[in-house]
Design a protein around this motif. Sequence first.
Motif, mmCIF file in Angstrom:
data_model
loop_
_atom_site.group_PDB
_atom_site.id
_atom_site.type_symbol
_atom_site.label_atom_id
_atom_site.label_comp_id
_atom_site.label_asym_id
_atom_site.label_seq_id
_atom_site.Cartn_x
_atom_site.Cartn_y
_atom_site.Cartn_z
ATOM 1 N N LEU A 104 0.832 -1.202 0.000
ATOM 2 C CA LEU A 104 0.000 0.000 0.000
ATOM 3 C C LEU A 104 0.870 1.258 0.000
ATOM 4 O O LEU A 104 2.011 1.235 0.470
ATOM 5 C CB LEU A 104 -0.915 0.009 1.222
ATOM 6 N N PRO A 105 0.353 2.375 -0.521
ATOM 7 C CA PRO A 105 1.113 3.630 -0.474
ATOM 8 C C PRO A 105 1.418 4.038 0.965
ATOM 9 O O PRO A 105 0.639 3.773 1.885
ATOM 10 C CB PRO A 105 0.167 4.642 -1.145
ATOM 11 N N GLY A 106 2.554 4.709 1.162
ATOM 12 C CA GLY A 106 2.941 5.154 2.492
ATOM 13 C C GLY A 106 1.939 6.132 3.074
ATOM 14 O O GLY A 106 1.363 6.961 2.371
ATOM 15 N N ALA A 107 1.699 6.033 4.364
ATOM 16 C CA ALA A 107 0.703 6.893 5.013
ATOM 17 C C ALA A 107 1.134 7.172 6.445
ATOM 18 O O ALA A 107 1.677 6.303 7.125
ATOM 19 C CB ALA A 107 -0.675 6.237 4.997
ATOM 20 N N TYR A 108 0.885 8.397 6.885
ATOM 21 C CA TYR A 108 1.125 8.756 8.279
ATOM 22 C C TYR A 108 -0.113 8.510 9.131
ATOM 23 O O TYR A 108 -0.024 8.359 10.345
ATOM 24 C CB TYR A 108 1.524 10.231 8.399
ATOM 25 N N SER A 109 -1.280 8.510 8.468
ATOM 26 C CA SER A 109 -2.527 8.410 9.222
ATOM 27 C C SER A 109 -3.617 7.864 8.313
ATOM 28 O O SER A 109 -3.508 7.913 7.083
ATOM 29 C CB SER A 109 -2.928 9.783 9.762
ATOM 30 N N LEU A 110 -4.675 7.347 8.927
ATOM 31 C CA LEU A 110 -5.862 6.932 8.178
ATOM 32 C C LEU A 110 -6.834 8.085 7.998
ATOM 33 O O LEU A 110 -7.928 7.896 7.463
ATOM 34 C CB LEU A 110 -6.546 5.762 8.887
ATOM 35 N N HIS A 111 -6.454 9.276 8.453
ATOM 36 C CA HIS A 111 -7.187 10.505 8.143
ATOM 37 C C HIS A 111 -6.410 11.186 7.013
ATOM 38 O O HIS A 111 -5.473 11.940 7.261
ATOM 39 C CB HIS A 111 -7.290 11.415 9.375
ATOM 40 N N PRO A 112 -6.760 10.907 5.759
ATOM 41 C CA PRO A 112 -5.875 11.203 4.626
ATOM 42 C C PRO A 112 -5.723 12.687 4.329
ATOM 43 O O PRO A 112 -6.653 13.483 4.484
ATOM 44 C CB PRO A 112 -6.548 10.487 3.454
ATOM 45 N N GLU B 132 -4.059 3.427 15.092
ATOM 46 C CA GLU B 132 -5.259 3.483 14.257
ATOM 47 C C GLU B 132 -5.570 2.123 13.645
ATOM 48 O O GLU B 132 -6.742 1.731 13.516
ATOM 49 C CB GLU B 132 -5.079 4.526 13.158
ATOM 50 N N LEU B 133 -4.535 1.392 13.257
ATOM 51 C CA LEU B 133 -4.742 0.080 12.633
ATOM 52 C C LEU B 133 -5.237 -0.942 13.637
ATOM 53 O O LEU B 133 -6.089 -1.786 13.319
ATOM 54 C CB LEU B 133 -3.437 -0.393 11.992
ATOM 55 N N LEU B 134 -4.717 -0.884 14.853
ATOM 56 C CA LEU B 134 -5.168 -1.832 15.872
ATOM 57 C C LEU B 134 -6.643 -1.649 16.191
ATOM 58 O O LEU B 134 -7.343 -2.609 16.534
ATOM 59 C CB LEU B 134 -4.334 -1.670 17.145
ATOM 60 N N GLU B 135 -7.126 -0.406 16.089
ATOM 61 C CA GLU B 135 -8.537 -0.151 16.370
ATOM 62 C C GLU B 135 -9.466 -0.832 15.369
ATOM 63 O O GLU B 135 -10.646 -1.037 15.654
ATOM 64 C CB GLU B 135 -8.807 1.353 16.362
ATOM 65 N N GLU C 64 -6.139 -8.997 19.170
ATOM 66 C CA GLU C 64 -6.952 -8.189 20.072
ATOM 67 C C GLU C 64 -6.447 -6.752 20.106
ATOM 68 O O GLU C 64 -5.264 -6.487 20.121
ATOM 69 C CB GLU C 64 -6.879 -8.790 21.478
ATOM 70 N N SER C 65 -7.365 -5.808 20.105
ATOM 71 C CA SER C 65 -6.991 -4.395 20.170
ATOM 72 C C SER C 65 -7.245 -3.860 21.562
ATOM 73 O O SER C 65 -8.242 -4.179 22.194
ATOM 74 C CB SER C 65 -7.800 -3.574 19.158
ATOM 75 N N VAL C 66 -6.311 -3.045 22.056
ATOM 76 C CA VAL C 66 -6.487 -2.437 23.372
ATOM 77 C C VAL C 66 -6.505 -0.927 23.294
ATOM 78 O O VAL C 66 -6.862 -0.265 24.256
ATOM 79 C CB VAL C 66 -5.363 -2.877 24.339
ATOM 80 N N VAL C 67 -6.106 -0.379 22.128
ATOM 81 C CA VAL C 67 -5.955 1.068 22.048
ATOM 82 C C VAL C 67 -7.302 1.767 22.106
ATOM 83 O O VAL C 67 -7.447 2.813 22.716
ATOM 84 C CB VAL C 67 -5.213 1.452 20.747
ATOM 85 N N ASN C 68 -8.337 1.163 21.515
ATOM 86 C CA ASN C 68 -9.604 1.861 21.423
ATOM 87 C C ASN C 68 -10.224 2.137 22.791
ATOM 88 O O ASN C 68 -10.932 3.105 22.960
ATOM 89 C CB ASN C 68 -10.585 1.081 20.531
ATOM 90 N N GLN C 69 -9.917 1.322 23.792
ATOM 91 C CA GLN C 69 -10.504 1.579 25.095
ATOM 92 C C GLN C 69 -9.768 2.690 25.850
ATOM 93 O O GLN C 69 -10.233 3.180 26.862
ATOM 94 C CB GLN C 69 -10.492 0.307 25.931
ATOM 95 N N ASP C 70 -8.615 3.134 25.309
ATOM 96 C CA ASP C 70 -7.876 4.225 25.946
ATOM 97 C C ASP C 70 -8.197 5.573 25.325
ATOM 98 O O ASP C 70 -7.794 6.610 25.840
ATOM 99 C CB ASP C 70 -6.362 3.997 25.807
#
Length: 670
Positions: A81-89, A127-130, A192-198
């Motif tokens: 995939l193209p390089g990205a800093y964020s999923l908010h393009p 963002e990806l873990l979420e 399993e994702s843990v970031v979204n609960q923080d």
Amino acid sequence: MKADQDSSENLKGSSAAVLKVLDLAEPKRVALIGNPNAGKTTLFNSLTGLRARTANFPGTTVDYREAAIEVSGTTVSLVDLPGAYSLHPSSPEEEVTADFVSGGPADLLLVVVDATNLERNLLLVSELLERELPVVVALNMIDRAERQGIRIDADELGRELKCPVVVVSARTGNGIEELRKMVARQVSKGCESVVNQDLCGGCQGCQFAARLDWAEGVVRRTSEGQGERLTDRTRAIDRFVTHPVLGLVLFALIGVVIFMLIFWFAAFPMDAMDALFGWAQATVGSLIPPGDFNGLITDGIIGGVGGMLIFLPQIMLLFFMISLLEDSGYLARAAFVMDRVLYHVGLPGKAFVPMLSAHACAIPAVMASKVIDDWRDRLKTILILPLMTCSARLPVYAMVVAILFPQQPVWAALTFAAAYSLGILMAILMAFLLKVSLLPGPTRHLVIELPPYRFPSFRNALFASFDRGKIFVKKAGTVILLFSITLWILATYPKTEEDKLVGSQATRLAQLQELDGRDPAGDSDLAGRYLATLESENSFAGRIGKTIQPVFAPLGFDWRTTVGVLNSFAAREVVVSTLAILYGADEDDEGQLTTSLKNAKDEEGSPVFTVPTCLSLLVFFVLAMQCLPTTAVVKRETGGWKWPLFQLVSMTLLAYGMAFLTYQLSSLFV
């Protein structure tokens, strides 16, 4: 801006189309994702070798690469995939990556993380873990991090992220086999994702602050020595490399070296390729009976393929050099330096690399515009690139200058310099006009991360050059070949039969045949060249030239010059051979060709190539598009015919208008 809207609309629906296009027989798909400069491309090349295929995401001009690879006996499809800093393009590339991840076509996300800049890279990881997709983190550049005194506990990092972390060095190959095994184990398992609960569910700014706090905490608990990433040596080099004046001088020197390599070094494989196809034409031509089929195969197809592939060495060499500059960390700094200059005319700093390489050939330059992130800025750059004087124009310049200043080298040199300068000045002017008209909007100030200096990977550069060369042959080559065959048909039919000539033409041919018979060397072939002139005049191309000649009369062109201009749309240098045929000269004898053109008369007995006509012809060839292969490449890079047709028409009108002014004004003084 219309272009941005069109691009955005195309990108919005790309996820579903990607699902369809990438729907292979093998269901397991691994998406390689990461920040720019994290070593993602190098890792992809290490995992896939030369097995990758390159294409555009549907409805976009953004490239992706894909390859089927074996990992521990399991076949997976790896998508780069193209390089990205964020999923908010904030760019088309980031939007494609975000759409792909949101569309869910990946069974596993393989996230490449730069070990020397862990905190910043973890923002994308969060963002990806979420998304609650299976994730494997490839902790890349670990060898460089250790040299900088950075120590990372990969096991502890894996426990923090609750997903596997594999330590690798894509450049050296360390850890690649372990990564393959981990990918094989994880393609059928979740993470399993843990970031979204923080994180809170509020505004984007609030989420970013929460992510940053989380990333800082993870780095603090899992690593040591992350605080100081730029070394004293890097800062010392940057003081020189990014200096407002010295930086420009350095970049100019590097640009000259690149230009010389493309213009000079590529000449060796280009000459070899030209000789190879010349041999192929002669060999195949001797095996096929004389006739139209022979001409179609040798001139239309073999000649067309040769005319296409002759650009390949320049394309591959250019991308080899760009890859080395990018991998070393210098390209980002060069863009930073040039941005101060080009920003005022509506171009980004990164436009300078394709603008420079366009002086060798516009085709690789258009393809090199991929280094520009913003679609509007990339489009402006593509539209002005053919105004740079490329090597194909040089035979035309040499012919005109030889007519004007045969024994005056100083004036000849000044004329060449003026031709180059005119192209550059008009390119800058056109960029500014596009900025305030068709492509309005403020040019983005360059916000760029300056990566650390690294020794570039020659292996990665070879992969990049091979990949771009393959794209050119597969995509643009088919269109170029079609153009070549079409132009061959127009120049060949209808046939002129020697035994059916009547009147003055038959008398003239008989006289020349008699002169040839008296020639003891028997190689002057005056009759053959005269017959070739008649064939060109009576062909569809010749008839079209005569029909539209009144349109070009205000430029000082007779019908023969008009035919040359039309034929040169296949390739600019074709005008020399066309005029040699139409005026009965020997193309390979430069002195005879120049003499024939200087002595050429029109139907009223007046000289054809006067000073105003020569200047008009020179200006026309400086500014006109006249390169259908470039048009084919522009069509591919912009995703349709809208912009290449606009470019072709606008540059032709510009060339016509400037040549008209040149002819009319110079006629007042000469």
